[in-house]
Write an enzyme that holds these catalytic residues in place. Structure first.
Site, PDB file in Angstrom:
ATOM      1  NE  ARG A 117      18.735   0.673  22.691  1.00  0.00           N
ATOM      2  CZ  ARG A 117      19.292   0.895  23.854  1.00  0.00           C
ATOM      3  NH1 ARG A 117      18.550   1.018  24.945  1.00  0.00           N
ATOM      4  NH2 ARG A 117      20.600   0.968  23.996  1.00  0.00           N
ATOM      5  CB  ALA A 156      24.007  -6.482  24.097  1.00  0.00           C
ATOM      6  NE  ARG A 193      20.067  -4.273  16.324  1.00  0.00           N
ATOM      7  CZ  ARG A 193      20.348  -3.212  17.067  1.00  0.00           C
ATOM      8  NH1 ARG A 193      19.737  -3.019  18.220  1.00  0.00           N
ATOM      9  NH2 ARG A 193      21.265  -2.340  16.671  1.00  0.00           N
ATOM     10  CD  GLN A 244      20.990   4.092  20.105  1.00  0.00           C
ATOM     11  OE1 GLN A 244      21.526   5.117  19.704  1.00  0.00           O
ATOM     12  NE2 GLN A 244      21.068   2.955  19.433  1.00  0.00           N
ATOM     13  CG  ASP A 295      26.007  -4.255  21.402  1.00  0.00           C
ATOM     14  OD1 ASP A 295      26.352  -3.140  21.837  1.00  0.00           O
ATOM     15  OD2 ASP A 295      24.834  -4.583  21.189  1.00  0.00           O
ATOM     16  CG  ASN A 336      29.318  -0.344  23.157  1.00  0.00           C
ATOM     17  OD1 ASN A 336      28.306  -1.004  23.398  1.00  0.00           O
ATOM     18  ND2 ASN A 336      29.473   0.881  23.602  1.00  0.00           N
ATOM     19  CE  LYS A 337      24.401   1.668  18.896  1.00  0.00           C
ATOM     20  NZ  LYS A 337      23.892   0.994  17.676  1.00  0.00           N
TER      21      LYS A 337
HETATM   22  O1  MRU Z   1      21.804  -0.439  18.711  1.00  0.00           O
HETATM   23  P1  MRU Z   1      21.570  -0.612  20.184  1.00  0.00           P
HETATM   24  O2  MRU Z   1      20.817   0.526  20.798  1.00  0.00           O
HETATM   25  O3  MRU Z   1      20.953  -1.949  20.499  1.00  0.00           O
HETATM   26  O4  MRU Z   1      23.019  -0.602  20.784  1.00  0.00           O
HETATM   27  C1  MRU Z   1      23.194  -0.697  22.171  1.00  0.00           C
HETATM   28  C2  MRU Z   1      24.584  -0.531  22.584  1.00  0.00           C
HETATM   29  O5  MRU Z   1      25.488  -0.440  21.780  1.00  0.00           O
HETATM   30  C3  MRU Z   1      24.867  -0.593  24.037  1.00  0.00           C
HETATM   31  O6  MRU Z   1      25.936   0.238  24.356  1.00  0.00           O
HETATM   32  C4  MRU Z   1      25.240  -2.041  24.371  1.00  0.00           C
HETATM   33  O7  MRU Z   1      24.222  -2.906  23.982  1.00  0.00           O
HETATM   34  C5  MRU Z   1      25.561  -2.238  25.778  1.00  0.00           C
HETATM   35  S1  MRU Z   1      24.089  -2.266  26.653  1.00  0.00           S
HETATM   36  C6  MRU Z   1      23.956  -2.672  28.119  1.00  0.00           C
END
Ligand code: MRU
Length: 340
Positions: free
Chosen positions: A44, A46, A87, A192, A233, A243-244
Site C-alpha cells: 500500500r 501510492a 485501487r 498505518q 495519493d 490523502n488518507k
Molecule cells: O490506504 P493506503 O495505506 O495505501 O494509503 C496511503 C496513504 O494515504 C499515504 O499517506 C499516501 O499514499 C502517501 S504515501 C507516500
C-alpha cells in the site's frame, strides 16, 4: 530491510498487513496475485503500488502466449485495466501502469516488448528512490533542529521504495544532524500510523509518539506540534490533495493553530488532467470499521460508511515538496509551472 525486490522472475514483498508483529515475505508471480496484494493492502502507499502495478504488467508481458503483436497489446491493455481497478484513488498506480504500457507499445517485436516491460518497471523503481531522496533533501530545509513533526498514515519507506515522502525530509534532516521528534497518528481503520510509521521510525532511532486520530486538536492546542507533513495519493492541477482519510481535519486543525501544513509527493502523484470533483474516493469494506482485530465493536445491523481518502483544499496547504523543488500557493500557477 528491503521490503520490495525484483528477483528476476517475480516480485518479493513484505506483507504489510502483518507488520509490525511478523515480517513475512510473499512472492507475486502472476497478474491475479499482484491484483490481490494491492486490493488486500499487502502492499500500500501510492508510490509503492505504482511500482507494484508496473511489475504486474511486466510479469504479464512474460506470460502472454502469442506471436501476434496486436493480440499481445490487447492482452496488455486488458491486464492494465484489471490492475487499475484494484485501487482507484492513488494516481501513481495509473501513472506507472500507463508508462509501462506505452513503452511496450513503442516496440515492434514481442521479445522486445517483454524485455522493455521489465526494464521500464526497474527504471521506475530506481527513479522512485531518487525522487524520494530529492524530496528529503528539499524538505529538510523546512525543518529546524528540535522540531516536532506530526504525520498521518504511513508515508515512509514502506509506502515508497526508500526514504518515503512525508518521512524523507525527517530522515535526511536527522542524517544532517538535526534532532527531530515525530507524532504519528494511529490512522483508523487500517492503523498505518500506529503499525507502520511508528515501527519504521523506531528502527531508524527517530523518536516517535503515537496518538489516536482524535487527539490531534488537543496536542496542537498544547503546543506539542511545530509542523505537519503528510504524503498524497493524488494532487490535482488546482492543488487539491487527496490523502488518507483524516488528512483534511488535520489540515483544518493546523490552520486553526497557525502551524505549517506541508505535503510531500513526487510529480508522479500529480494528476493534472482531472478536476478535483471527479477524483474517485475509494470506499472499503465495512468490516474494517466494524472489527478491531477480531473483535466486533459495531452492533450487527448498524450501517457503516468507510471512505479511505479525503480531499484537502489548497487554501489549507502551505507548501508541496516535490523532487523538483518546493512549490507554494497559488498552486494552480505553481503546479502549471512545475509541469510546463
Ligand atoms: O490506504 P493506503 O495505506 O495505501 O494509503 C496511503 C496513504 O494515504 C499515504 O499517506 C499516501 O499514499 C502517501 S504515501 C507516500
Amino acid at each position: 530491510m528491503k521490503h520490495i525486490k525484483w528477483t528476476g522472475e517475480c516480485l518479493k514483498i513484505i506483507d504489510q498487513r502483518k507488520l509490525p508483529g511478523k515480517v513475512k515475505y510473499i512472492f507475486l508471480k502472476n497478474l491475479e496475485e499482484f491484483h490481490k496484494a494491492i486490493v488486500e493492502m499487502k502492499v500500500r502507499g501510492a508510490p509503492l503500488i505504482g511500482i507494484v502495478g508496473a511489475f504486474a504488467i511486466a510479469v504479464l508481458a512474460q506470460e502472454i502466449k502469442t506471436d501476434d503483436r496486436k493480440e499481445f497489446l490487447k492482452k496488455i491493455e486488458e491486464g492494465a485495466k484489471y490492475i487499475l481497478e484494484s485501487r482507484p484513488t492513488a494516481y501513481n498506480l495509473q501513472y506507472c501502469v500507463k508508462f509501462v504500457c506505452e513503452k511496450i507499445s513503442e516496440c515492434n517485436h514481442i521479445e522486445d516488448m517483454r524485455k522493455v516491460a521489465i526494464e521500464t518497471a526497474q527504471e521506475l523503481m530506481e527513479r522512485e528512490i531518487e525522487n524520494s531522496r530529492r524530496i528529503g533533501e528539499y524538505g529538510e530545509t523546512l525543518l529546524n533542529d528540535g522540531d516536532t513533526i506530526l504525520t498521518h498514515c504511513n508515508a515512509g519507506e514502506l509506502a515508497t521504495i526508500a526514504y518515503g515522502t512525508a518521512l524523507a525530509p525527517i530522515r535526511i534532516a536527522q542524517k544532517k544532524g538535526k534532532c527531530l521528534y515525530v507524532i504519528a497518528t494511529e490512522t483508523r481503520p487500517a492503523q498505518q500510523g500506529a503499525r507502520l510509521t511508528a515501527w519504521e521510525l523506531l528502527n531508524e532511532k527517530i523518536p516517535v509518539t503515537v496518538i489516536s486520530d482524535t487527539a490531534v486538536g488537543y496536542v496542537m492546542s498544547k503546543g506539542m506540534v511545530d509542523k505537519v507533513i503528510v504524503g498524497a495519493d493524488r494532487i490535482t492541477k488546482e492543488g487539491y490533495v487527496f490523502n488518507k482519510i483524516g488528512t483534511y481535519q488535520i489540515a483544518l486543525l493546523a490552520k486553526e493553530h497557525n502551524l505549517p501544513f506541508y505535503v510531500a509527493a513526487p510529480t508522479s502523484t500529480f494528476d493534472i488532467n482531472i478536476e478535483h470533483n471527479r477524483v474517485v474516493i475509494e470506499e472499503r469494506d465495512a468490516n474494517e470499521i466494524v472489527f478491531v482485530g477480531r473483535k466486533r465493536i459495531v452492533a450487527k445491523g448498524v450501517k457503516v460508511y468507510n471512505p479511505v481518502f479525503d480531499k484537502t483544499p489548497p487554501n489549507l496547504i502551505n507548501a508541496i515538496i516535490t523532487e523538483k523543488g518546493i512549490i507554494h500557493p497559488p498552486f494552480e500557477k505553481s503546479i502549471s509551472k512545475l509541469f510546463s
